[in-house]
Design an enzyme around this catalytic site. Structure first.
Site, PDB file in Angstrom:
ATOM      1  N   ASP A   1     -13.665 -12.411 -21.095  1.00 45.56           N
ATOM      2  CA  ASP A   1     -12.880 -12.076 -22.285  1.00 45.56           C
ATOM      3  C   ASP A   1     -13.746 -12.189 -23.535  1.00 45.56           C
ATOM      4  OD1 ASP A   1     -10.291 -11.222 -22.638  1.00 45.56           O
ATOM      5  OD2 ASP A   1      -9.381 -13.195 -22.313  1.00 45.56           O
TER       6      ASP A   1
ATOM      7  N   ASP B   1      -9.721 -15.993 -22.352  1.00 41.35           N
ATOM      8  CA  ASP B   1      -9.644 -16.916 -23.485  1.00 41.35           C
ATOM      9  C   ASP B   1      -8.425 -17.831 -23.329  1.00 41.35           C
ATOM     10  OD1 ASP B   1      -7.675 -15.075 -23.997  1.00 41.35           O
ATOM     11  OD2 ASP B   1      -8.299 -14.608 -26.041  1.00 41.35           O
ATOM     12  N   SER B   2      -7.638 -17.594 -22.278  1.00 42.64           N
ATOM     13  CA  SER B   2      -6.561 -18.524 -21.930  1.00 42.64           C
ATOM     14  C   SER B   2      -7.141 -19.876 -21.517  1.00 42.64           C
ATOM     15  CB  SER B   2      -5.692 -17.939 -20.807  1.00 42.64           C
ATOM     16  OG  SER B   2      -6.494 -17.554 -19.709  1.00 42.64           O
TER      17      SER B   2
ATOM     18  N   LYS C   1     -13.550  -7.871 -21.381  1.00 43.93           N
ATOM     19  CA  LYS C   1     -12.188  -7.445 -21.721  1.00 43.93           C
ATOM     20  C   LYS C   1     -11.911  -7.866 -23.153  1.00 43.93           C
ATOM     21  CE  LYS C   1      -8.321  -9.900 -20.560  1.00 43.93           C
ATOM     22  NZ  LYS C   1      -7.759 -10.107 -21.905  1.00 43.93           N
TER      23      LYS C   1
ATOM     24  N   GLU D   1      -8.748  -7.299 -26.531  1.00 42.04           N
ATOM     25  CA  GLU D   1      -7.379  -6.863 -26.834  1.00 42.04           C
ATOM     26  C   GLU D   1      -7.360  -5.718 -27.833  1.00 42.04           C
ATOM     27  OE1 GLU D   1      -5.182 -10.363 -28.024  1.00 42.04           O
ATOM     28  OE2 GLU D   1      -5.668 -11.411 -26.162  1.00 42.04           O
TER      29      GLU D   1
ATOM     30  N   GLU E   1       0.292  -6.506 -20.656  1.00 38.60           N
ATOM     31  CA  GLU E   1       0.915  -7.837 -20.665  1.00 38.60           C
ATOM     32  C   GLU E   1       2.303  -7.773 -21.300  1.00 38.60           C
ATOM     33  OE1 GLU E   1      -1.553 -11.049 -22.026  1.00 38.60           O
ATOM     34  OE2 GLU E   1       0.099 -12.492 -21.985  1.00 38.60           O
TER      35      GLU E   1
END
Ligand code: KIV
Length: 284
Positions: free
Chosen positions: A102, A63-64, A132, A134, A201
């Site tokens: 993501d 999502d970056s 993935k 968070e 991270e």
């Protein structure tokens, strides 16, 4: 190893799975053998082709994309519908790397069922090989439900950009004995729920080393020191595409400056009339 242009390079084959598609059992085997895993972000076909040919083990359609490609200020505004075309482009452009999609903010927070529906879209419509998202213990049930449906999950703890406002900004996580303990407990909760790897991270290097030691699944570090079982970077940071990159990233090239130079030379030649020359023109 094949290059993006089809020629072969002289470098040794990556250890993880050789030329074959990297799969979840290769991640476990790499951890057992002490072989470090490599991961980069990719958001489009040309870079995915290049990174796949270079032997990167895992490509993360992160999502970056929000702050790196779509000119958002953060990852928070990114939607599944924005991310899906990128996942599709990357998965269509690789033959070896495992493609990890993501789950963007808002696509899994409502609960395991929403998370499963989002993960299914990434696999079915995007062609991803894993997802993935968070969070630690708080998303363990999501991980259990998704892996139960046959979809590999990579966890992500430490600094989690989607919670930036709750965390008080981009800050190192896991500092101090209690926070380090909580981070390790989160990592274990993800492993027990079935995650195949965990991204750490912005975590102090000794804490990441401890988590890597206690987990049976690989840790993939970003700003988490050298003891993780693998490393991930945003490719634009790795290649020097911008004029800024985080302290934990190393610029292995200065592609931004090279691209600017190439564009300036092209513009100069067009203005001078030296491009296109005869060899770039059709005589009849
Ligand atoms: O979206 C992303 O690029 C990520 C990495 C920073 C791990 O989540």
């Amino acid at each position: 190893m094949a290059q993006a242009n089809g020629e072969s390079t002289s470098s040794a084959l990556p250890a993880v799975g050789g030329d074959r598609r990297v799969r979840v059992h290769h991640l476990a085997a790499a951890k057992a053998a002490g072989e470090r895993l490599t991961m980069l972000t990719a958001y489009d076909a040309p870079t995915a082709r290049i990174f796949d040919a270079s032997g990167i083990d895992m490509l993360l359609v992160g999502d970056s994309i929000g702050d790196n490609m779509l000119a958002h200020e953060s990852t928070i505004p990114v939607t599944i519908d924005e991310l899906l075309p990128a996942v599709r482009a990357v998965s269509r452009s690789t033959t070896r790397a495992m493609v990890v999609a993501d789950l963007p903010f808002g696509s899994y927070e409502s609960g395991p069922e929403q998370a499963l529906a989002s993960a299914v879209r990434m696999m079915k419509e995007g062609g991803a090989h894993a997802v993935k998202f968070e969070g630690g213990a708080r998303v363990a049930e999501h991980v259990r439900v998704i892996t139960g449906a046959g979809i590999p999950v990579v966890g992500h703890i430490g600094f989690t950009p989607q919670s930036e406002h709750m965390l008080g900004g981009k800050r190192v996580q896991g500092r101090g004995e209690d926070a380090a303990e909580r981070l390790c407990e989160d990592a274990i909760a993800l492993q027990e729920a079935g995650a195949v790897a965990v991204v750490l991270e912005m975590v102090p290097a000794p804490v990441a080393a401890r988590a890597s030691e206690i987990l049976q699944i690989p840790t993939i570090g970003i700003g988490a020191g050298p003891s993780c079982d693998g490393q991930v970077l945003v490719w634009l940071d790795m290649a020097g595409m911008g004029d800024w990159s985080p302290r934990f990233a190393k610029q292995f090239a200065q592609l931004g400056a090279q691209l600017q130079q190439a564009a300036a030379e092209y513009a100069a030649e067009v203005r001078l009339g030296t491009f296109p020359a005869a060899e770039h023109s059709y005589a009849d």
